[in-house]
Write an enzyme that holds these catalytic residues in place. Structure first.
Site, PDB file in Angstrom:
ATOM      1  N   SER A 142       5.386   1.945  -6.818  1.00  0.00           N
ATOM      2  CA  SER A 142       5.855   1.996  -5.446  1.00  0.00           C
ATOM      3  C   SER A 142       7.237   2.628  -5.486  1.00  0.00           C
ATOM      4  O   SER A 142       7.856   2.702  -6.560  1.00  0.00           O
ATOM      5  CB  SER A 142       5.961   0.563  -4.910  1.00  0.00           C
ATOM      6  OG  SER A 142       6.746   0.516  -3.739  1.00  0.00           O
ATOM      7  N   TYR A 155       8.058  -8.389  -5.855  1.00  0.00           N
ATOM      8  CA  TYR A 155       7.381  -7.083  -5.750  1.00  0.00           C
ATOM      9  C   TYR A 155       8.228  -6.006  -6.442  1.00  0.00           C
ATOM     10  O   TYR A 155       7.732  -5.237  -7.264  1.00  0.00           O
ATOM     11  CB  TYR A 155       7.180  -6.748  -4.268  1.00  0.00           C
ATOM     12  CG  TYR A 155       6.294  -5.549  -3.990  1.00  0.00           C
ATOM     13  CD1 TYR A 155       4.909  -5.668  -3.990  1.00  0.00           C
ATOM     14  CD2 TYR A 155       6.844  -4.301  -3.695  1.00  0.00           C
ATOM     15  CE1 TYR A 155       4.091  -4.567  -3.712  1.00  0.00           C
ATOM     16  CE2 TYR A 155       6.035  -3.207  -3.412  1.00  0.00           C
ATOM     17  CZ  TYR A 155       4.661  -3.344  -3.421  1.00  0.00           C
ATOM     18  OH  TYR A 155       3.853  -2.258  -3.139  1.00  0.00           O
TER      19      TYR A 155
HETATM   20  P1  NAD Z   1      -4.835  -3.403   0.441  1.00  0.00           P
HETATM   21  O1  NAD Z   1      -4.469  -4.771   0.863  1.00  0.00           O
HETATM   22  O2  NAD Z   1      -5.403  -2.451   1.437  1.00  0.00           O
HETATM   23  O3  NAD Z   1      -5.832  -3.454  -0.819  1.00  0.00           O
HETATM   24  C1  NAD Z   1      -5.587  -4.266  -1.918  1.00  0.00           C
HETATM   25  C2  NAD Z   1      -6.905  -4.631  -2.561  1.00  0.00           C
HETATM   26  O4  NAD Z   1      -6.601  -5.407  -3.750  1.00  0.00           O
HETATM   27  C3  NAD Z   1      -7.809  -5.508  -1.679  1.00  0.00           C
HETATM   28  O5  NAD Z   1      -9.135  -4.982  -1.666  1.00  0.00           O
HETATM   29  C4  NAD Z   1      -7.777  -6.884  -2.367  1.00  0.00           C
HETATM   30  O6  NAD Z   1      -8.996  -7.609  -2.234  1.00  0.00           O
HETATM   31  C5  NAD Z   1      -7.525  -6.496  -3.811  1.00  0.00           C
HETATM   32  N1  NAD Z   1      -6.932  -7.581  -4.593  1.00  0.00           N
HETATM   33  C6  NAD Z   1      -5.921  -8.409  -4.232  1.00  0.00           C
HETATM   34  N2  NAD Z   1      -5.694  -9.312  -5.206  1.00  0.00           N
HETATM   35  C7  NAD Z   1      -6.566  -9.032  -6.216  1.00  0.00           C
HETATM   36  C8  NAD Z   1      -6.823  -9.605  -7.486  1.00  0.00           C
HETATM   37  N3  NAD Z   1      -6.122 -10.665  -7.929  1.00  0.00           N
HETATM   38  N4  NAD Z   1      -7.799  -9.066  -8.240  1.00  0.00           N
HETATM   39  C9  NAD Z   1      -8.532  -8.008  -7.812  1.00  0.00           C
HETATM   40  N5  NAD Z   1      -8.334  -7.430  -6.603  1.00  0.00           N
HETATM   41  C10 NAD Z   1      -7.366  -7.943  -5.819  1.00  0.00           C
HETATM   42  O7  NAD Z   1      -3.477  -2.811  -0.206  1.00  0.00           O
HETATM   43  P2  NAD Z   1      -2.973  -1.323  -0.516  1.00  0.00           P
HETATM   44  O8  NAD Z   1      -1.862  -1.035   0.415  1.00  0.00           O
HETATM   45  O9  NAD Z   1      -4.108  -0.374  -0.629  1.00  0.00           O
HETATM   46  O10 NAD Z   1      -2.287  -1.570  -1.939  1.00  0.00           O
HETATM   47  C11 NAD Z   1      -2.838  -1.123  -3.159  1.00  0.00           C
HETATM   48  C12 NAD Z   1      -1.697  -0.966  -4.165  1.00  0.00           C
HETATM   49  O11 NAD Z   1      -0.765   0.013  -3.698  1.00  0.00           O
HETATM   50  C13 NAD Z   1      -0.896  -2.249  -4.420  1.00  0.00           C
HETATM   51  O12 NAD Z   1      -0.587  -2.340  -5.803  1.00  0.00           O
HETATM   52  C14 NAD Z   1       0.367  -2.008  -3.620  1.00  0.00           C
HETATM   53  O13 NAD Z   1       1.464  -2.719  -4.139  1.00  0.00           O
HETATM   54  C15 NAD Z   1       0.532  -0.516  -3.794  1.00  0.00           C
HETATM   55  N6  NAD Z   1       1.382   0.126  -2.799  1.00  0.00           N
HETATM   56  C16 NAD Z   1       1.073   0.044  -1.483  1.00  0.00           C
HETATM   57  C17 NAD Z   1       1.910   0.669  -0.570  1.00  0.00           C
HETATM   58  C18 NAD Z   1       1.643   0.617   0.900  1.00  0.00           C
HETATM   59  O14 NAD Z   1       2.548   0.959   1.657  1.00  0.00           O
HETATM   60  N7  NAD Z   1       0.466   0.232   1.347  1.00  0.00           N
HETATM   61  C19 NAD Z   1       3.039   1.378  -1.003  1.00  0.00           C
HETATM   62  C20 NAD Z   1       3.314   1.430  -2.362  1.00  0.00           C
HETATM   63  C21 NAD Z   1       2.468   0.803  -3.257  1.00  0.00           C
END
Ligand code: NAD
Length: 260
Positions: A142, A155
């Site tokens: 991130s 985080y």
């Molecule tokens: P999201 O909530 O849309 O998807 C996350 C998925 O992870 C879900 O399907 C959930 O069921 C699954 N999950 C959660 N805990 C779990 C576990 N213990 N084991 C297996 N699966 C699990 O979130 P997203 O925004 O797509 O985030 C995905 C990644 O991207 C994360 O690592 C997040 O930190 C990172 N990220 C997101 C953003 C953003 O702005 N959305 C920015 C930077 C980084």
């Protein structure tokens, strides 16, 4: 540069960024393992890609659970013919100020982001080293792998930590042709972020619109969210890069929020 017929496992791929990476990899010829805590959503996502189940499968997996990770990755590899690409992406967000942060929530955050990355990496490296056909490991970092924001101590800590894990895997994996890199997105409008907007508005005492404009997108060059496709295209580039020249790196995809 191609991922045709490579086997890619993407954790947290039932939603958001992971789901789009799985889709773009599938469209580029890879076989896909959708590993997620939410089996029903993972199955729906896999059958959207390939209803026959020959080139896209779902695996129920809590990335913090050693047995589930080892068994799930072994089963997926035996069904699809090994593992070539790991995208360690599963993640959650819990916001609170440090002085009031619940210890259980702190541990849960570090477990999902760091234990999850370690356990999936270990299981995939064993396979990749044995297969002798190289591999690519991609961590979902991130902008918070480089920068801090208020309310996000675990985080920020975990996302910084992923860079250390990545650099170590890059050094150890090189002899086996295994590369490791981190993608560092800015804010992407997935369920993870939608949930944070009202939470941050409450914690900071401002409106939801102000959270978007003055907190999330304030430092970008154009006031725009990063998209799931922006992140998926970066993952495709990293997964298909043909040599160890590009390893141990972290690439920020954030509309200029953070510039290296
Ligand atoms: P999201 O909530 O849309 O998807 C996350 C998925 O992870 C879900 O399907 C959930 O069921 C699954 N999950 C959660 N805990 C779990 C576990 N213990 N084991 C297996 N699966 C699990 O979130 P997203 O925004 O797509 O985030 C995905 C990644 O991207 C994360 O690592 C997040 O930190 C990172 N990220 C997101 C953003 C953003 O702005 N959305 C920015 C930077 C980084």
């Amino acid at each position: 540069m191609s991922i045709q017929d490579k086997v890619a496992i993407v954790t947290g791929a039932a939603s958001g960024i992971g789901k789009e990476i799985a889709t773009v990899f599938f469209q580029n010829g890879a076989k896909i393992v959708i590993a997620d805590l939410n089996l029903e959503a993972a199955q729906a996502a896999a059958s959207e890609l390939d209803p026959s189940g020959a080139r896209a499968i779902a695996v129920a997996m809590d990335v913090t659970n050693e047995e589930q990770v080892d068994a799930g990755i072994a089963a997926a590899a035996s069904k699809l013919g090994g593992i070539d690409i790991l995208v360690s992406n599963a993640g959650i967000q819990i916001v609170a100020p440090v002085d009031a942060f619940d210890f259980g929530n702190w541990k849960k955050m570090l477990a999902i982001h760091l234990d999850g990355a370690f356990l999936t990496t270990r299981a995939c490296l064993k396979l990749m080293y044995g297969q002798k056909r190289g591999g690519s490991v991609i961590y979902m970092g991130s902008v918070h792998s480089k920068e801090a924001s208020v309310l996000k101590a675990p985080y920020v800590t975990a996302k910084h930590g992923l860079i250390g894990l990545c650099k170590t895997v890059a050094k150890e994996g090189a002899a086996h042709g295994v590369r490791a890199n981190v993608i560092c997105p800015g804010f992407v409008r997935t369920p993870l972020v939608e949930k944070q907007i009202p939470e941050q508005a409450r914690e900071l005492g401002i409106t939801e619109d102000q959270v978007i404009k003055n907190v999330m997108l304030k430092e970008t060059v154009d006031g725009e969210f990063t998209t799931v496709d922006d992140v998926a295209q970066t993952a495709l580039f990293l997964a298909s890069f043909p040599s160890n020249a590009l390893t141990g790196q972290s690439i920020v995809v954030s509309h200029g929020w953070f510039m290296q």
